[in-house]
Design a protein around this motif. Structure first.
Motif, PDB file in Angstrom:
ATOM      1  N   TYR A 141     -11.140   9.385  -4.857  1.00 45.14           N
ATOM      2  CA  TYR A 141     -10.014  10.228  -4.460  1.00 45.14           C
ATOM      3  C   TYR A 141     -10.359  11.721  -4.423  1.00 45.14           C
ATOM      4  O   TYR A 141      -9.588  12.516  -3.884  1.00 45.14           O
ATOM      5  CB  TYR A 141      -8.816  10.004  -5.398  1.00 45.14           C
ATOM      6  CG  TYR A 141      -9.194   9.937  -6.854  1.00 45.14           C
ATOM      7  CD1 TYR A 141      -9.370  11.093  -7.606  1.00 45.14           C
ATOM      8  CD2 TYR A 141      -9.388   8.705  -7.482  1.00 45.14           C
ATOM      9  CE1 TYR A 141      -9.739  11.034  -8.929  1.00 45.14           C
ATOM     10  CE2 TYR A 141      -9.751   8.632  -8.809  1.00 45.14           C
ATOM     11  CZ  TYR A 141      -9.932   9.788  -9.536  1.00 45.14           C
ATOM     12  OH  TYR A 141     -10.302   9.719 -10.851  1.00 45.14           O
ATOM     13  N   GLU A 176     -14.031   8.569   9.564  1.00 42.94           N
ATOM     14  CA  GLU A 176     -12.692   8.361  10.126  1.00 42.94           C
ATOM     15  C   GLU A 176     -12.207   9.610  10.849  1.00 42.94           C
ATOM     16  O   GLU A 176     -11.573   9.527  11.903  1.00 42.94           O
ATOM     17  CB  GLU A 176     -11.710   7.976   9.010  1.00 42.94           C
ATOM     18  CG  GLU A 176     -11.922   6.583   8.435  1.00 42.94           C
ATOM     19  CD  GLU A 176     -11.675   5.479   9.457  1.00 42.94           C
ATOM     20  OE1 GLU A 176     -10.747   5.632  10.282  1.00 42.94           O
ATOM     21  OE2 GLU A 176     -12.412   4.481   9.431  1.00 42.94           O
ATOM     22  N   TYR A 215      -4.832  11.112   7.320  1.00 48.24           N
ATOM     23  CA  TYR A 215      -4.053  11.236   6.091  1.00 48.24           C
ATOM     24  C   TYR A 215      -3.530   9.868   5.662  1.00 48.24           C
ATOM     25  O   TYR A 215      -3.626   9.492   4.483  1.00 48.24           O
ATOM     26  CB  TYR A 215      -2.868  12.195   6.275  1.00 48.24           C
ATOM     27  CG  TYR A 215      -3.215  13.571   6.789  1.00 48.24           C
ATOM     28  CD1 TYR A 215      -4.456  14.144   6.547  1.00 48.24           C
ATOM     29  CD2 TYR A 215      -2.293  14.304   7.521  1.00 48.24           C
ATOM     30  CE1 TYR A 215      -4.764  15.410   7.023  1.00 48.24           C
ATOM     31  CE2 TYR A 215      -2.589  15.573   7.995  1.00 48.24           C
ATOM     32  CZ  TYR A 215      -3.830  16.117   7.753  1.00 48.24           C
ATOM     33  OH  TYR A 215      -4.135  17.367   8.221  1.00 48.24           O
ATOM     34  N   ASP A 216      -2.960   9.133   6.602  1.00 47.04           N
ATOM     35  CA  ASP A 216      -2.431   7.805   6.274  1.00 47.04           C
ATOM     36  C   ASP A 216      -3.553   6.854   5.878  1.00 47.04           C
ATOM     37  O   ASP A 216      -3.404   6.050   4.955  1.00 47.04           O
ATOM     38  CB  ASP A 216      -1.654   7.235   7.472  1.00 47.04           C
ATOM     39  CG  ASP A 216      -0.360   7.982   7.735  1.00 47.04           C
ATOM     40  OD1 ASP A 216       0.207   8.542   6.766  1.00 47.04           O
ATOM     41  OD2 ASP A 216       0.084   8.022   8.898  1.00 47.04           O
ATOM     42  N   TRP A 217      -4.676   6.951   6.589  1.00 50.49           N
ATOM     43  CA  TRP A 217      -5.821   6.101   6.221  1.00 50.49           C
ATOM     44  C   TRP A 217      -6.236   6.373   4.779  1.00 50.49           C
ATOM     45  O   TRP A 217      -6.498   5.435   4.011  1.00 50.49           O
ATOM     46  CB  TRP A 217      -6.996   6.394   7.164  1.00 50.49           C
ATOM     47  CG  TRP A 217      -8.218   5.617   6.817  1.00 50.49           C
ATOM     48  CD1 TRP A 217      -8.585   4.382   7.272  1.00 50.49           C
ATOM     49  CD2 TRP A 217      -9.239   6.003   5.873  1.00 50.49           C
ATOM     50  NE1 TRP A 217      -9.761   3.980   6.691  1.00 50.49           N
ATOM     51  CE2 TRP A 217     -10.180   4.957   5.836  1.00 50.49           C
ATOM     52  CE3 TRP A 217      -9.441   7.122   5.083  1.00 50.49           C
ATOM     53  CZ2 TRP A 217     -11.310   5.004   5.017  1.00 50.49           C
ATOM     54  CZ3 TRP A 217     -10.561   7.167   4.267  1.00 50.49           C
ATOM     55  CH2 TRP A 217     -11.484   6.123   4.244  1.00 50.49           C
ATOM     56  N   LYS A 226      -4.477   7.591   2.228  1.00 47.41           N
ATOM     57  CA  LYS A 226      -3.487   7.138   1.253  1.00 47.41           C
ATOM     58  C   LYS A 226      -3.504   5.621   1.083  1.00 47.41           C
ATOM     59  O   LYS A 226      -3.267   5.108  -0.012  1.00 47.41           O
ATOM     60  CB  LYS A 226      -2.090   7.608   1.668  1.00 47.41           C
ATOM     61  CG  LYS A 226      -1.893   9.109   1.506  1.00 47.41           C
ATOM     62  CD  LYS A 226      -0.465   9.537   1.767  1.00 47.41           C
ATOM     63  CE  LYS A 226      -0.124   9.553   3.231  1.00 47.41           C
ATOM     64  NZ  LYS A 226       1.237  10.090   3.479  1.00 47.41           N
ATOM     65  N   VAL A 227      -3.809   4.904   2.143  1.00 43.59           N
ATOM     66  CA  VAL A 227      -3.799   3.442   2.099  1.00 43.59           C
ATOM     67  C   VAL A 227      -5.111   2.874   1.566  1.00 43.59           C
ATOM     68  O   VAL A 227      -5.110   1.890   0.810  1.00 43.59           O
ATOM     69  CB  VAL A 227      -3.511   2.868   3.514  1.00 43.59           C
ATOM     70  CG1 VAL A 227      -3.745   1.359   3.536  1.00 43.59           C
ATOM     71  CG2 VAL A 227      -2.092   3.198   3.943  1.00 43.59           C
ATOM     72  N   ASN A 228      -6.233   3.497   1.900  1.00 44.82           N
ATOM     73  CA  ASN A 228      -7.539   2.885   1.643  1.00 44.82           C
ATOM     74  C   ASN A 228      -8.284   3.417   0.426  1.00 44.82           C
ATOM     75  O   ASN A 228      -9.276   2.803   0.010  1.00 44.82           O
ATOM     76  CB  ASN A 228      -8.427   3.050   2.875  1.00 44.82           C
ATOM     77  CG  ASN A 228      -7.963   2.212   4.042  1.00 44.82           C
ATOM     78  OD1 ASN A 228      -8.219   1.015   4.097  1.00 44.82           O
ATOM     79  ND2 ASN A 228      -7.250   2.831   4.981  1.00 44.82           N
ATOM     80  N   ASP A 246      -8.384   4.335  -3.552  1.00 51.62           N
ATOM     81  CA  ASP A 246      -7.720   4.174  -4.844  1.00 51.62           C
ATOM     82  C   ASP A 246      -7.309   5.540  -5.383  1.00 51.62           C
ATOM     83  O   ASP A 246      -8.140   6.449  -5.484  1.00 51.62           O
ATOM     84  CB  ASP A 246      -8.658   3.496  -5.846  1.00 51.62           C
ATOM     85  CG  ASP A 246      -8.874   2.022  -5.543  1.00 51.62           C
ATOM     86  OD1 ASP A 246      -8.068   1.452  -4.793  1.00 51.62           O
ATOM     87  OD2 ASP A 246      -9.869   1.453  -6.043  1.00 51.62           O
ATOM     88  N   GLU A 252      -2.948   8.185  -2.576  1.00 45.91           N
ATOM     89  CA  GLU A 252      -1.605   8.705  -2.343  1.00 45.91           C
ATOM     90  C   GLU A 252      -1.206   9.695  -3.431  1.00 45.91           C
ATOM     91  O   GLU A 252      -0.601  10.744  -3.151  1.00 45.91           O
ATOM     92  CB  GLU A 252      -0.594   7.567  -2.268  1.00 45.91           C
ATOM     93  CG  GLU A 252       0.811   8.025  -1.906  1.00 45.91           C
ATOM     94  CD  GLU A 252       1.717   6.882  -1.503  1.00 45.91           C
ATOM     95  OE1 GLU A 252       2.836   7.172  -1.027  1.00 45.91           O
ATOM     96  OE2 GLU A 252       1.325   5.707  -1.659  1.00 45.91           O
ATOM     97  N   ASP A 287      -0.493  13.620  -2.474  1.00 44.03           N
ATOM     98  CA  ASP A 287       0.810  14.247  -2.726  1.00 44.03           C
ATOM     99  C   ASP A 287       0.660  15.484  -3.611  1.00 44.03           C
ATOM    100  O   ASP A 287       1.348  16.493  -3.409  1.00 44.03           O
ATOM    101  CB  ASP A 287       1.769  13.243  -3.379  1.00 44.03           C
ATOM    102  CG  ASP A 287       2.195  12.138  -2.420  1.00 44.03           C
ATOM    103  OD1 ASP A 287       1.999  12.288  -1.195  1.00 44.03           O
ATOM    104  OD2 ASP A 287       2.720  11.108  -2.894  1.00 44.03           O
TER     105      ASP A 287
END
Length: 352
Positions: free
Chosen positions: A102, A184, A315-317, A319-321, A323, A326, A330
């Motif tokens: 992260y 990505e 950003y979405d990738w 948060k989802v992928n 650990d 998210e 935030d």
């Protein structure tokens, strides 16, 4: 009178040639950076060593190991921090991502707009949040002390053409590290990510294995990439090149509180030095790049917005992928909003 003077000079000469033993330090910090003495990391360590040894009145000694004397790469060095063979180590986010994935939040594009915002964010509770997460995930072994800078801002550079908007990157082979997030990002902008080891990048530009990269100008010039054909730089500033400074937690906590305070203050001084160093060094680097025939392009606000919009899926990738992705995303977005509001309020006062 002459005899008295000669006696005095003789005694002085004897003591001048004698090295009196220095008082032994109570604590020793072994600090390493896998870089060289021209790097911002070294600048920071020199400031840290000077401050800590002076402010502790010699109770803490700081030993510097520049290069690969103690360890060779991020994984090895962080293992050294965990087991105590290394007390302090500096890594990029990519260098620590294998253990703390992260931390790559620092590589997410276009979230921090300028130096003032980035420096405010990294000097506050966002870094404490990341410290809390990394301490927990290392079972209390590895402590994040501060986040500085190592090289300014990442910008897109290439050998082929001026890049003014995301569409201009289409089809270009862009060098990335072997990590998912930068790959990505490159794909989101329409280019082709190509992982290449850093020592091989010069030759890869020459041979066309890659046609672009994501680097700061000081790295571009120190590696002489323009000589390999890298002639176009777009100042999109998509990522602040964060430097994560780690310390063995047991080493830190073994000190009494007054000396821990000295170490914390020392890292604050180090952080300020690494914030400042790339700003100064980049001035000459940009000048040399242009003087050598390089094309330097500054996107308009509208073009910069296009880059951010194209990169938004990353950003979405993340948060989802990733650990913890998210949670740390935030925390960063909130810290950026607070910093921007505070800076804008201050600027409004300064303008009147």
């Amino acid at each position: 009178m002459i005899r008295s003077t000669m006696l005095t000079l003789t005694v002085a000469a004897v003591f001048a040639g004698t090295v009196l033993p220095a008082a032994a330090a109570d604590y020793t910090i072994r600090a390493t950076a896998n870089s060289n003495e021209n790097d911002e990391d070294y600048d920071g360590l020199i400031v840290f060593k000077s401050f800590v040894e002076s402010a502790s009145n010699g109770a803490i000694a700081v030993e510097l190991f520049i290069g690969t004397q103690l360890c060779a790469n991020g994984a090895e060095c962080l293992q050294g921090v965990a087991d105590g063979s290394v007390d302090v180590y500096i890594s990029t986010s990519g260098g620590a991502a294998g253990i703390f994935p992260y931390v790559q939040v620092l590589d997410l594009p276009y979230l921090m707009s300028n130096d003032r915002v980035a420096e405010s964010v990294l000097s506050g509770d966002f870094t404490r949040k990341m410290r809390e997460m990394t301490l927990a995930d290392s079972d209390g072994l590895i402590r994040l002390m501060t986040i500085g800078n190592t090289g300014g801002w990442r910008n897109f550079a290439n050998t082929e053409r001026r890049v003014m908007e995301p569409g201009d990157l289409a089809g270009l082979k862009i060098r990335t590290v072997v990590a998912d997030l930068p790959q990505e990002l490159v794909k989101a902008l329409g280019a082709s990510p190509t992982p290449i080891p850093w020592p091989e990048l010069f030759t890869s530009f020459q041979t066309g294995v890659v046609e672009g990269s994501k680097n700061g100008i000081t790295d571009i010039m120190s590696m002489k990439f323009p000589d390999a054909g890298l002639q176009y730089v777009t100042l999109d500033g998509h990522a602040y090149m964060g430097a994560l400074w780690w310390m063995n937690n047991a080493s830190f906590m073994s000190m009494p509180e007054d000396l821990r305070r000295v170490v914390v203050d020392g890292f604050a001084a180090l952080q300020q030095a690494t914030f400042a160093s790339p700003k100064r060094k980049s001035i000459q680097a940009y000048s040399d790049f242009v003087a050598g025939g390089g094309d330097l392009y500054v996107p308009t606000p509208e073009e910069k917005a296009m880059f951010r919009e194209a990169a938004a899926p990353v950003y979405d990738w993340f948060k989802v992928n990733i650990d913890g992705g998210e949670e740390i995303f935030d925390a960063l977005v909130s810290a950026v909003a607070d910093a921007e509001a505070e800076l804008e309020a201050g600027t409004a006062k300064d303008l009147n």
